[in-house]
Design a protein around this motif. Sequence first.
Motif: not given
Length: 206
Positions: A104-129
């Motif tokens: 993973p890219w941790y900042g400028p000292s790790f070279g060029e940042p990788p290509e961004i291809v989209g976004s992700i959203q994660v939501r937990t379902l706390p009542d699910e079993n």
Amino acid sequence: MSKRSAEGALPPGEKLESRATAVPLPSAPVPQTGGGPGAGGPPTGSWCSSGGTCKIARDMITNRPTFEEPLGDGGRLHGWLDPVANESNTWQGSLALLPAGRQPWYGPSFGEPPEIVGSIQVRTLPDENPAAIETRIRVKDEDEDWQKPVRFQRKDGEQHDSTLKSAPKINWTDSKIVGEKKSAENGKEESSGKEESGDKKRTRTA
């Protein structure tokens, strides 16, 4: 000495710690701390749906929650997850395309940042079993809004479909990602064909 000491003296009531916090830091991922909804991070582990798998884990260096989805060529989609303001149990981040072997890219000292291809959203379902989560994606330059949510269950749980596909859940149209998936699938088909041909030859010989 007396003049230099006077110039370096702090104003009355000001503490040294207040000046230290004013120093700008490198633009690298920082561990998320503090209270508020989602501050503790999403549940970690491997997850599966009817269309693929993903993994949520804590980064070994920053302790930040991350989302990863494997690609067929050994590469992966990677995203740093941050709590979504005013929404409970929800995290969001940009998805970067990481080639095989790239960290993973941790900042400028790790070279060029990788290509961004989209976004992700994660939501937990706390009542699910058993435990479950929902993910939504938004493809860069294609989606104006989030796509329909996809439900995941823990991969190591007993109640999941044993016939789940290994293909990623996201229906990417980006030529770079699609090309990587097709080449991996073709390699698997060729390998399977060679094995079947070898079995037939052995049967005839016998």
